[in-house]
Design an enzyme around this catalytic site. Structure first.
Site, mmCIF file in Angstrom:
data_model
loop_
_atom_site.group_PDB
_atom_site.id
_atom_site.type_symbol
_atom_site.label_atom_id
_atom_site.label_comp_id
_atom_site.label_asym_id
_atom_site.label_seq_id
_atom_site.Cartn_x
_atom_site.Cartn_y
_atom_site.Cartn_z
ATOM 1 N N ASP A 183 -27.588 -3.738 -0.227
ATOM 2 C CA ASP A 183 -26.955 -5.051 -0.061
ATOM 3 C C ASP A 183 -27.939 -6.153 -0.476
ATOM 4 O O ASP A 183 -29.088 -6.162 -0.013
ATOM 5 C CB ASP A 183 -26.566 -5.190 1.423
ATOM 6 C CG ASP A 183 -25.681 -6.384 1.695
ATOM 7 O OD1 ASP A 183 -24.971 -6.820 0.776
ATOM 8 O OD2 ASP A 183 -25.696 -6.867 2.853
ATOM 9 N N THR A 243 -22.588 -8.848 10.885
ATOM 10 C CA THR A 243 -22.834 -9.489 12.180
ATOM 11 C C THR A 243 -21.873 -9.014 13.273
ATOM 12 O O THR A 243 -22.273 -8.834 14.426
ATOM 13 C CB THR A 243 -22.729 -11.025 12.016
ATOM 14 O OG1 THR A 243 -23.536 -11.414 10.902
ATOM 15 C CG2 THR A 243 -23.202 -11.752 13.254
HETATM 16 P P1 13P Z 1 -21.478 -10.953 7.962
HETATM 17 O O1 13P Z 1 -22.760 -10.672 8.666
HETATM 18 O O2 13P Z 1 -21.067 -12.366 8.067
HETATM 19 O O3 13P Z 1 -20.408 -10.002 8.361
HETATM 20 O O4 13P Z 1 -21.753 -10.710 6.401
HETATM 21 C C1 13P Z 1 -22.069 -9.437 5.927
HETATM 22 C C2 13P Z 1 -22.373 -9.449 4.481
HETATM 23 O O5 13P Z 1 -21.806 -10.180 3.714
HETATM 24 C C3 13P Z 1 -23.374 -8.486 3.980
HETATM 25 O O6 13P Z 1 -23.689 -8.713 2.654
#
Ligand code: 13P
Length: 287
Positions: free
Chosen positions: A84, A232
């Site tokens: 990511d 999150t």
């Molecule tokens: P959130 O933490 O807002 O769910 O975002 C996750 C995300 O986009 C990881 O790249």
């Protein structure tokens, strides 16, 4: 089965549902996500930020853990291990270690540099049979030290990046990582529709999946979003259940001190959150 995201997201794009990318932090996260995906016959993407990779020991540790878990738990649904917001060096290291998919996030570079670096990463990834996500227009908020100001992507730049042959494209459309402020105006659907129209059948990615209402998620899916990232919200689910465990002083009863007992409520809470998201994303029974 560890696979690139290419086929799973082409199918999602064509059939108008989205596959969840759930970010992992440790063994419990990984196991909760894999088991829930298997129970619901849903494809799934395990997101790994560079910070989380470092925390867990490194890319090789993650590949070993996920591979082993797929075998030991009898996981047969398609699973991708996806870096990511990868950097140039991080992306290369994750590919070396055996990740089946990477995101190269060059959104903080000037567009010419983003294009040049993404092009190089696309060639490297595809040479190894690995899928690649690229980003245009940074996602707002902060995630593991990666800070974005939340730009709205330029449609023209999206087309330029898509033409490099990326498998999936993340474009800023007012989405941010972490909690949305009370005065958040929602996703920019007009921009999303234009990007989807202009980039042909490239599956689009919605980052910042935490806290977006189900109706907005569904509308985004109808406009080409085929992968939704959630990080999150799993952390909150784990936190709330673990807090409850300690507040009820369960750790002081019997074998309540055993780490396997301490981590169980958080584990179950994450499973419930993953299932809820898969229902909204429409990925159940799509494996
Ligand atoms: P959130 O933490 O807002 O769910 O975002 C996750 C995300 O986009 C990881 O790249």
């Amino acid at each position: 089965m560890l696979v690139p995201v290419t086929d799973m997201l082409k199918k999602a794009y064509a059939e108008k549902y989205a596959v969840g990318q759930f970010n992992i932090n440790n063994l419990e996260w990984t196991k909760a996500i894999l088991l829930t995906a298997q129970e619901n016959n849903s494809p799934v993407i395990l997101g790994v930020s560079e910070g989380a990779a470092k925390y867990m020991g490194g890319y090789n540790t993650i590949v070993g853990m996920v591979d082993g878990m797929i075998k030991d738990l009898g996981i047969t649904i398609p699973v991708a291990t996806h870096l990511d917001h990868g950097s140039y060096d991080g992306g290369k290291a994750a590919m070396e270690a055996g990740f089946s998919s990477i995101m190269f996030d060059g959104s903080h570079y000037p567009i010419e540099e983003n294009l040049a670096k993404t092009k190089e990463m696309v060639a490297l990834a595809h040479g190894k049979g690995i899928s690649i996500e690229a980003e245009v227009g940074s996602i707002g908020g902060e995630e593991d030290g990666v800070v974005g100001t939340g730009e709205i992507a330029s449609v023209e730049e999206c087309v330029q990046i898509a033409e490099l042959g990326v498998d999936i494209l993340a474009a800023g459309i007012g989405n941010i990582h972490g909690a949305y402020p009370d005065n958040w105006e929602g996703l920019e659907f007009d921009v999303l529709a234009q990007i989807n129209e202009a980039t042909g059948d490239t599956p689009l990615v919605l980052h910042g999946g935490t806290g977006i209402a189900a109706d907005q998620i569904k509308k985004a899916i109808s406009l080409g979003v085929s992968k939704i990232n959630v990080n999150t919200e799993l952390q909150w689910a784990f936190q709330a259940a673990t807090r409850e465990y300690f507040e009820a002083k369960k750790d002081l009863e019997g074998k309540g001190f055993d780490p396997r007992n301490i981590l169980k409520p958080g584990f179950e809470a994450m499973k419930a959150t993953v299932k809820e998201k898969m229902e909204i994303f429409g990925s159940i029974d799509k494996a």
